[in-house]
Write an enzyme that holds these catalytic residues in place. Structure first.
Site, PDB file in Angstrom:
ATOM      1  N   LEU A 166       0.847  -1.200   0.000  1.00 11.53           N
ATOM      2  CA  LEU A 166       0.000   0.000   0.000  1.00 11.53           C
ATOM      3  C   LEU A 166       0.882   1.250   0.000  1.00 11.53           C
ATOM      4  CD1 LEU A 166      -2.836  -0.986   2.492  1.00 11.53           C
ATOM      5  CD2 LEU A 166      -2.522  -1.585   0.080  1.00 11.53           C
ATOM      6  N   ARG A 176       2.238  15.279   6.117  1.00 11.54           N
ATOM      7  CA  ARG A 176       3.125  15.832   7.139  1.00 11.54           C
ATOM      8  C   ARG A 176       4.596  15.847   6.720  1.00 11.54           C
ATOM      9  NH1 ARG A 176       1.461  12.098  11.833  1.00 11.54           N
ATOM     10  NH2 ARG A 176       3.311  12.949  12.847  1.00 11.54           N
ATOM     11  N   THR A 192      -7.715   1.580   3.769  1.00 19.15           N
ATOM     12  CA  THR A 192      -6.815   0.460   3.454  1.00 19.15           C
ATOM     13  C   THR A 192      -7.559  -0.693   2.760  1.00 19.15           C
ATOM     14  OG1 THR A 192      -7.142  -0.315   5.717  1.00 19.15           O
ATOM     15  CG2 THR A 192      -5.143   0.953   5.289  1.00 19.15           C
ATOM     16  N   LYS A 245      41.355  10.799 -12.096  1.00 18.64           N
ATOM     17  CA  LYS A 245      40.177  10.338 -12.825  1.00 18.64           C
ATOM     18  C   LYS A 245      40.631   9.468 -13.986  1.00 18.64           C
ATOM     19  CE  LYS A 245      38.686  11.711 -16.438  1.00 18.64           C
ATOM     20  NZ  LYS A 245      38.310  12.363 -17.700  1.00 18.64           N
ATOM     21  N   ALA A 305      54.732  17.991  -6.969  1.00 16.96           N
ATOM     22  CA  ALA A 305      53.630  18.867  -6.562  1.00 16.96           C
ATOM     23  C   ALA A 305      53.211  19.770  -7.718  1.00 16.96           C
ATOM     24  CB  ALA A 305      54.067  19.713  -5.374  1.00 16.96           C
ATOM     25  N   TYR A 326      42.112  17.770 -21.775  1.00 17.62           N
ATOM     26  CA  TYR A 326      40.830  18.167 -22.371  1.00 17.62           C
ATOM     27  C   TYR A 326      41.012  19.440 -23.170  1.00 17.62           C
ATOM     28  CZ  TYR A 326      35.742  19.125 -22.243  1.00 17.62           C
ATOM     29  OH  TYR A 326      34.433  19.358 -22.556  1.00 17.62           O
TER      30      TYR A 326
HETATM   31  C1  UD1 Z   1      -3.876   1.287   9.719  1.00 18.08           C
HETATM   32  C2  UD1 Z   1      -4.756   0.205  10.329  1.00 18.08           C
HETATM   33  C3  UD1 Z   1      -4.533   0.166  11.840  1.00 18.08           C
HETATM   34  C4  UD1 Z   1      -3.065  -0.044  12.163  1.00 18.08           C
HETATM   35  C5  UD1 Z   1      -2.228   1.029  11.478  1.00 18.08           C
HETATM   36  C6  UD1 Z   1      -0.764   0.746  11.655  1.00 18.08           C
HETATM   37  C7  UD1 Z   1      -6.746   0.106   8.945  1.00 18.08           C
HETATM   38  C8  UD1 Z   1      -8.161   0.521   8.801  1.00 18.08           C
HETATM   39  N1  UD1 Z   1      -6.117   0.519  10.038  1.00 18.08           N
HETATM   40  O1  UD1 Z   1      -4.279   2.539  10.224  1.00 18.08           O
HETATM   41  O2  UD1 Z   1      -5.291  -0.894  12.407  1.00 18.08           O
HETATM   42  O3  UD1 Z   1      -2.874  -0.013  13.565  1.00 18.08           O
HETATM   43  O4  UD1 Z   1      -2.516   1.033  10.069  1.00 18.08           O
HETATM   44  O5  UD1 Z   1      -0.029   1.836  11.195  1.00 18.08           O
HETATM   45  O6  UD1 Z   1      -6.208  -0.586   8.107  1.00 18.08           O
HETATM   46  N2  UD1 Z   1      -3.184   3.687   2.355  1.00 18.08           N
HETATM   47  C9  UD1 Z   1      -3.512   3.635   1.032  1.00 18.08           C
HETATM   48  N3  UD1 Z   1      -4.754   4.015   0.656  1.00 18.08           N
HETATM   49  C10 UD1 Z   1      -5.680   4.460   1.533  1.00 18.08           C
HETATM   50  C11 UD1 Z   1      -5.331   4.508   2.901  1.00 18.08           C
HETATM   51  C12 UD1 Z   1      -4.079   4.121   3.283  1.00 18.08           C
HETATM   52  O7  UD1 Z   1      -2.705   3.250   0.193  1.00 18.08           O
HETATM   53  O8  UD1 Z   1      -6.805   4.791   1.105  1.00 18.08           O
HETATM   54  C13 UD1 Z   1      -1.852   3.278   2.755  1.00 18.08           C
HETATM   55  C14 UD1 Z   1      -1.059   4.427   3.370  1.00 18.08           C
HETATM   56  O9  UD1 Z   1      -0.299   5.083   2.372  1.00 18.08           O
HETATM   57  C15 UD1 Z   1      -0.170   3.696   4.353  1.00 18.08           C
HETATM   58  C16 UD1 Z   1      -1.018   2.525   4.791  1.00 18.08           C
HETATM   59  O10 UD1 Z   1      -1.975   2.328   3.779  1.00 18.08           O
HETATM   60  O11 UD1 Z   1       0.991   3.191   3.736  1.00 18.08           O
HETATM   61  C17 UD1 Z   1      -1.680   2.744   6.133  1.00 18.08           C
HETATM   62  O12 UD1 Z   1      -2.460   3.891   6.095  1.00 18.08           O
HETATM   63  P1  UD1 Z   1      -2.598   4.806   7.361  1.00 18.08           P
HETATM   64  O13 UD1 Z   1      -3.608   5.869   7.037  1.00 18.08           O
HETATM   65  O14 UD1 Z   1      -1.265   5.202   7.836  1.00 18.08           O
HETATM   66  O15 UD1 Z   1      -3.165   3.794   8.457  1.00 18.08           O
HETATM   67  P2  UD1 Z   1      -4.525   3.793   9.251  1.00 18.08           P
HETATM   68  O16 UD1 Z   1      -5.641   3.488   8.318  1.00 18.08           O
HETATM   69  O17 UD1 Z   1      -4.626   4.988  10.104  1.00 18.08           O
END
Ligand code: UD1
Ligand code: CA
Length: 455
Positions: free
Chosen positions: A7, A14, A78, A350, A379, A386
């Site tokens: 993912l 941030r 996620t 070089k 020295a 070049y």
């Molecule tokens: C998620 C978990 C949570 C866990 C935490 C650990 C879920 C709902 N929650 O939290 O239980 O404790 O990770 O860090 O899964 N991402 C996408 N697309 C999206 C949302 C997220 O690609 O729509 C990716 C983000 O870029 C990141 C990862 O998924 O790499 C996790 O996303 P993030 O928002 O950090 O985690 P939470 O959903 O808050």
């Protein structure tokens, strides 16, 4: 079939950056690159990276790898992210597994992933951790017998659930067919209005599927990066880990906290590395090599017993046995320093071979040159290699002596044992064994008086 979904669609607001978060480096390598490297050690049949924010940049950065990209636009959680990967998953039989990783959790180690896959058996497996402060994480809810029931997200949790210290790291392994089925059944009726991947846990329990868990070997493996501060913290954690591995192998680090490796470093026995050095790319240090303080060494092979003194910069070079380089020397790509040779302060090489026992101890530029054995480079010597368009070769044969402040206007050859007088501008070959010099004759003007100021 083993599928791995990474993912990487999140924005990383941030980070305050134009660069997508997963392209930010840890130890010189994009975070997503670390995750992919761990993934590749599991020999997956398919790797799907879910991209969204900065998708084009992420795809371009990893275009050469054997990957499939799935676009998630907009980002709705996620679970929604994993749904976008489903069309790309490979399936053959009931053993099919899908492992979910995060692109911004860069330091997860292959061994911990292997343990998770082992723990899965035929069911679902979660990588969990027990934290002193679980704030923000999804909590692992278990029944009275200790069996996993579901995951509740922090924002949706009751006070009692928030007291649970076992958390979801986000990394999980599931049977591919069941994952597909469960994702068809989740909704976004929760505090964040998102499709939670974590909701599949409750569905697995409902289906009577065992839910296993394992924990990473090290706590830092599952730390994520959401800010520059967290990136900096992970960088130091990873550098400390790399330093620890080298110490375990018998390398002396003057201070493991002042050591940076952005690539791979292979060391022989009894290597010493002083403070403040940075190693990049692939570097090999043979037995007994000593690296002085504040050296930068990239893509180089340093031979047995060789010494790089303080503030030496090496890139794309080879240094022979017992050679001495620096302090303040610069070896550029194609520099090839022979055994027992010396390269001193403010000397730059070089595409140049410096033969066995030859010396260039002070203030010189040697480019596109073949220098034999036991040659002395005075020295201030410069190869004029070049003309603004073309590069030309300088050849200096064995036992030649190049006087100070000499310009060798290439192409030019200095014969074996030849001597060049100080200050020579050499435009034609210098014959072997003889003194060659270009120098206006010295004269003295008798009776000349320095202009004097009027009193
Ligand atoms: C998620 C978990 C949570 C866990 C935490 C650990 C879920 C709902 N929650 O939290 O239980 O404790 O990770 O860090 O899964 N991402 C996408 N697309 C999206 C949302 C997220 O690609 O729509 C990716 C983000 O870029 C990141 C990862 O998924 O790499 C996790 O996303 P993030 O928002 O950090 O985690 P939470 O959903 O808050
Ligand atoms: Ca001169």
């Amino acid at each position: 079939m083993l599928n791995i979904i990474i993912l990487a669609a999140g924005q990383g607001k941030r980070m305050q950056s134009d660069l997508p978060k997963v392209l930010h480096p840890i130890a010189g390598r994009a975070m997503l690159g670390h995750v992919l490297a761990a993934a590749q050690t599991l020999s997956p049949d398919r790797v799907v990276v879910v991209v969204g924010h900065g998708a084009a940049q992420v795809q371009a950065a990893f275009a050469d790898e054997n990957l499939v990209f799935a676009l998630q636009q907009p980002q709705q959680g996620t679970g929604h992210a994993v749904m976008q990967a489903l069309p790309h998953l490979l399936e053959a039989d009931a053993d099919d597994t899908t492992l979910v990783l995060y692109g911004d959790v860069p330091l997860v180690q292959a061994s911990s992933l292997q343990a998770l896959l082992q723990a899965r058996g035929t069911g679902l497996a979660l990588l969990t951790e027990t934290l002193a402060d679980p704030t923000g994480y999804g909590r692992i809810v278990r029944d009275a017998q200790g069996r996993v029931q579901r995951i509740v997200e922090h924002k949706d949790a009751t006070e009692t659930e928030r007291a649970i210290r076992e958390v979801n790291t986000g990394i999980l392994a599931a049977p591919t067919a069941a994952l597909r089925r469960w994702l068809g059944q989740i909704d976004n009726h929760n505090a964040q209005g998102e499709y939670y991947l974590t909701d599949i846990v409750g569905l697995a329990v409902r289906d009577g599927m065992p839910v296993a868990h394992s924990q990473p070997a090290a706590h830092w493996e599952t730390l994520g990066v959401n800010s520059r501060m967290q990136q900096a913290q992970l960088e130091r954690i990873w550098q400390a880990e790399q330093a620890r591995r080298l110490l375990d192998q018998g390398v002396t680090l003057a201070d493991p906290a002042r050591f940076d490796l952005r690539g791979t470093l292979t060391c022989g026995r009894d290597v010493f590395i002083d403070v403040g050095c940075v190693f990049l790319g692939a570097v090999q240090l043979a037995d007994g090599v000593r690296i002085g303080p504040h050296c930068v060494v990239q893509d180089a092979r340093i031979g047995p017993g060789a010494v790089l003194d303080a503030y030496t910069h090496v890139d794309g070079a080879v240094v022979g046995e017992s050679a001495r380089i620096g302090p303040y020397a610069r070896l550029r790509p194609g520099a090839d320093i022979g055994p027992d040779a010396h390269v001193g302060n403010f000397v730059e090489l070089k595409k140049t071979r410096l033969g066995r026992g030859s010396k260039a101890n002070h203030l010189a530029y040697l480019g596109d040159a073949q220098i034999g054995d036991r040659v002395n480079i005075g020295a201030g010597t410069i190869t004029c290699n070049y003309d603004g368009v073309h590069k030309f070769q300088t050849i200096i044969e064995d036992d030649a002596f190049i006087g100070s402040d000499t310009q060798l206007v290439a192409p030019v050859r200095v014969g074996q044992g030849a001597t060049l007088g100080a200050g020579t501008t050499l435009t034609h070959d210098a014959p072997a064994g003889q003194l060659t010099l270009s120098r206006p004759e010295q004269k003295t003007i008798p009776g000349w008086a320095r202009p004097a100021r009027k009193a």
